[in-house]
Motif scaffolding. Structure first.
Motif, PDB file in Angstrom:
ATOM      1  N   ALA A  35     -57.617   2.083  -1.282  1.00  0.00           N
ATOM      2  CA  ALA A  35     -56.721   3.286  -0.924  1.00  0.00           C
ATOM      3  C   ALA A  35     -55.893   3.100  -0.489  1.00  0.00           C
ATOM      4  CB  ALA A  35     -57.571   4.202   0.308  1.00  0.00           C
ATOM      5  N   ALA A  47     -58.803   7.546   1.843  1.00  0.00           N
ATOM      6  CA  ALA A  47     -60.227   6.395   1.879  1.00  0.00           C
ATOM      7  C   ALA A  47     -61.117   7.724   1.835  1.00  0.00           C
ATOM      8  CB  ALA A  47     -59.650   5.744   3.008  1.00  0.00           C
ATOM      9  N   ARG A  77     -62.406   9.749  -1.191  1.00  0.00           N
ATOM     10  CA  ARG A  77     -62.786   8.367  -2.596  1.00  0.00           C
ATOM     11  C   ARG A  77     -64.057   8.896  -2.270  1.00  0.00           C
ATOM     12  NH1 ARG A  77     -60.360   2.827  -2.773  1.00  0.00           N
ATOM     13  NH2 ARG A  77     -61.473   2.148  -1.181  1.00  0.00           N
TER      14      ARG A  77
END
Length: 178
Positions: free
Chosen positions: A26, A128, A131
């Motif tokens: 990330a 993160a 995503r």
């Protein structure tokens, strides 16, 4: 090769740019790699595509990779990076979290340069969590942060904060690369 190619000081010939964009999940490795590859006019590759199906399944299941899982992958990444020597350069997005992993890449490419993308843990956790469609679950970020070893002073690399926009990160990295 681009107009601002590196020149080997001894031979006076152009040197291929062989660059690893490194960092934890990330951090934006793929985005920065793609933008740098385009701006430098060289091939870019994502090391995630070189993981074995077993490694992908392990990570997707929330289990961190071991060094034994990583060695064949790092060898494949090093080989792909080394192929760039005959193509005028290559840039690879690869976590390269520990010094021994970067040393493994340098077996194939002794003159590899490292663009280390670094961000505050809160920012990385937020990215993160946002995503979609990536096999790496946000739960593995903590293990990557714990594993990360900063570049040593003798390593050919520089650290770039990922809080600014990707374009700003890429501009800063380009200034260092050139």
């Amino acid at each position: 090769m681009t107009g601002d190619a590196l020149v080997d000081a001894v031979a006076g010939t152009p040197r291929a740019r062989l660059i690893v964009v490194m960092g934890v999940s990330a951090a934006g490795k793929t985005s920065v790699m793609r933008a740098l590859a385009w701006r430098l006019g060289i091939d870019g590759r994502d090391a995630d595509e070189l993981h074995s199906p077993a490694n992908v399944a392990k990570m997707a299941g929330g289990t961190p990779l071991t060094d034994e899982d990583r060695w064949p992958w790092l060898d494949a990444v090093g080989a792909v990076l080394a192929e760039g020597r005959s193509d005028g350069g290559r840039i690879v997005a690869c976590s390269a979290l520990r010094r021994v992993y970067r040393d493994r890449l340098r077996v194939a490419v002794p003159d590899a340069r490292f663009v280390h993308l670094h961000g505050a843990p809160g920012l990385l956790r937020s990215r993160a969590a946002g995503r979609r469609g990536h096999y790496m679950p946000p739960s593995l970020l903590a293990s990557q942060l714990a594993l990360l070893e900063p570049l040593d002073p003798e390593e050919d690399g520089a650290v770039f904060d990922v809080a600014p926009a990707v374009d700003d990160v890429v501009t800063a990295a380009l200034a260092w690369i050139r």
